[in-house]
Design an enzyme around this catalytic site. Structure first.
Site, PDB file in Angstrom:
ATOM      1  N   LYS A 179       0.747  -1.218   0.047  1.00  0.00           N
ATOM      2  CA  LYS A 179       0.143  -0.118  -0.195  1.00  0.00           C
ATOM      3  C   LYS A 179       0.870   1.279   0.082  1.00  0.00           C
ATOM      4  CE  LYS A 179      -2.303  -0.877   3.843  1.00  0.00           C
ATOM      5  NZ  LYS A 179      -1.738  -2.187   4.080  1.00  0.00           N
ATOM      6  N   ARG A 195      -9.783   0.659   9.324  1.00  0.00           N
ATOM      7  CA  ARG A 195      -9.316  -0.659   9.587  1.00  0.00           C
ATOM      8  C   ARG A 195     -10.156  -1.389  10.547  1.00  0.00           C
ATOM      9  NH1 ARG A 195      -3.336   0.331   9.261  1.00  0.00           N
ATOM     10  NH2 ARG A 195      -1.900  -1.407   9.572  1.00  0.00           N
ATOM     11  N   ARG A 233      11.549  -5.942   5.251  1.00  0.00           N
ATOM     12  CA  ARG A 233      11.398  -4.409   5.341  1.00  0.00           C
ATOM     13  C   ARG A 233      11.817  -4.077   6.611  1.00  0.00           C
ATOM     14  NH1 ARG A 233       5.388  -2.009   4.795  1.00  0.00           N
ATOM     15  NH2 ARG A 233       5.074  -2.644   6.856  1.00  0.00           N
ATOM     16  N   ARG A 286      11.410   0.008  11.731  1.00  0.00           N
ATOM     17  CA  ARG A 286      10.159  -0.428  12.473  1.00  0.00           C
ATOM     18  C   ARG A 286      10.042  -1.652  12.963  1.00  0.00           C
ATOM     19  NH1 ARG A 286       5.088   0.389   8.259  1.00  0.00           N
ATOM     20  NH2 ARG A 286       4.080  -0.978  10.218  1.00  0.00           N
ATOM     21  N   ARG A 340      -0.768  -8.980  13.861  1.00  0.00           N
ATOM     22  CA  ARG A 340      -1.196  -8.195  12.919  1.00  0.00           C
ATOM     23  C   ARG A 340      -2.131  -8.737  11.868  1.00  0.00           C
ATOM     24  NH1 ARG A 340       3.981  -5.236  11.274  1.00  0.00           N
ATOM     25  NH2 ARG A 340       3.046  -3.820   9.687  1.00  0.00           N
TER      26      ARG A 340
HETATM   27  P1  AMP Z   1       0.662   0.612   9.079  1.00  0.00           P
HETATM   28  O1  AMP Z   1       1.865   1.579   8.778  1.00  0.00           O
HETATM   29  O2  AMP Z   1      -0.684   0.969   8.337  1.00  0.00           O
HETATM   30  O3  AMP Z   1       0.970  -0.981   8.707  1.00  0.00           O
HETATM   31  O4  AMP Z   1       0.172   0.651  10.524  1.00  0.00           O
HETATM   32  C1  AMP Z   1       0.952   0.374  11.591  1.00  0.00           C
HETATM   33  C2  AMP Z   1       0.382   0.148  12.905  1.00  0.00           C
HETATM   34  O5  AMP Z   1      -0.193   1.570  13.299  1.00  0.00           O
HETATM   35  C3  AMP Z   1      -0.663  -0.840  12.657  1.00  0.00           C
HETATM   36  O6  AMP Z   1      -0.265  -2.049  13.163  1.00  0.00           O
HETATM   37  C4  AMP Z   1      -1.540  -0.434  14.018  1.00  0.00           C
HETATM   38  O7  AMP Z   1      -1.107  -0.596  15.077  1.00  0.00           O
HETATM   39  C5  AMP Z   1      -1.470   1.127  13.820  1.00  0.00           C
HETATM   40  N1  AMP Z   1      -2.355   1.568  12.801  1.00  0.00           N
HETATM   41  C6  AMP Z   1      -2.380   2.248  11.809  1.00  0.00           C
HETATM   42  N2  AMP Z   1      -3.252   2.709  11.083  1.00  0.00           N
HETATM   43  C7  AMP Z   1      -4.508   2.380  11.929  1.00  0.00           C
HETATM   44  C8  AMP Z   1      -5.934   2.455  12.031  1.00  0.00           C
HETATM   45  N3  AMP Z   1      -6.482   2.994  11.004  1.00  0.00           N
HETATM   46  N4  AMP Z   1      -6.567   2.043  13.048  1.00  0.00           N
HETATM   47  C9  AMP Z   1      -5.794   1.392  14.314  1.00  0.00           C
HETATM   48  N5  AMP Z   1      -4.440   1.185  14.256  1.00  0.00           N
HETATM   49  C10 AMP Z   1      -3.678   1.616  13.056  1.00  0.00           C
END
Ligand code: AMP
Length: 192
Positions: free
Chosen positions: A14, A89, A128, A134, A146
């Site tokens: 994404k 989400r 990654r 991260r 996740r």
């Molecule tokens: P991402 O970079 O989108 O993979 O997000 C990394 C982490 O941030 C996720 O595993 C969640 O813990 C948190 N996170 C990101 N976006 C959301 C969302 N829309 N709702 C809840 N937690 C989020």
């Protein structure tokens, strides 16, 4: 306005595809993951709260994320459209997003979902994690958590937009350019 959701599990590409799509279509990129990581880097109270969830592979509470999205809209009132990445989400986030967009007299044009097999996702995320810094990408246990959250909570978002006839699956394996081209074809059809 033209608003898109780029949907898919962690590691489905994404972020990579969002960068290319916002450059091509002039949309504003709204990645809740990036916004949360910025809050953590800035050591804000919101960042401190979010970190404990992110490090365990859990979702940050809906009200925190929705508040952050609302503030982002305030900051970018003149945007010609948004590309949502990693948001919504949960079903509650999807409902809140629909309401926030309705207030702007707009809505979601399409949800494009990148489909990638789980073994490939784990491989990509661990890779990654070697360079991204991260912490949630370095521990296979957190990665699996996740995915479990994605299946238990985030699949409701797909159902929400399938019911609205806005959901389209796109093959997320292959070259970055091939996937980008499939996304562009779907977007151009929606724009026509
Ligand atoms: P991402 O970079 O989108 O993979 O997000 C990394 C982490 O941030 C996720 O595993 C969640 O813990 C948190 N996170 C990101 N976006 C959301 C969302 N829309 N709702 C809840 N937690 C989020």
């Amino acid at each position: 306005m033209f608003n898109l959701i780029l949907f898919g599990p962690p590691g489905s590409g994404k972020g990579t595809q969002s960068d290319k799509l916002v450059a091509k279509y002039g949309l504003k990129h709204l990645s809740t993951g990036n916004l949360l990581r910025q809050e953590i880097a800035d050591k804000t109270p919101l960042g401190l709260e979010a970190k404990s969830f992110i490090d365990k592979g859990q979702l940050v509470p809906d009200e925190v994320v929705i508040g952050m999205v609302d503030s982002f809209f305030e900051l970018h009132k003149g945007a010609r459209g948004f590309l949502f990445d990693g948001f919504p989400r949960t079903a509650a986030q999807a409902t809140a997003l629909d309401k926030l967009l309705a207030l702007k007299e707009t809505g979601i044009a399409a949800v494009l979902a990148l489909e990638v097999g789980e073994d490939e996702l784990v491989k990509r995320l661990l890779n990654r994690g070697k360079t991204s810094g991260r912490s949630d990408d370095t521990d296979e246990g957190v990665i699996r958590k996740r995915f479990a959250v994605y299946k238990s909570e985030t699949s409701a978002v797909a159902d929400h937009y399938k019911a609205a006839g806005k959901f389209k699956s796109i093959k997320g394996e292959g070259t970055v350019e091939d996937i980008f081209s499939a996304l562009c074809t779907a977007i151009d059809k929606k724009m026509a």
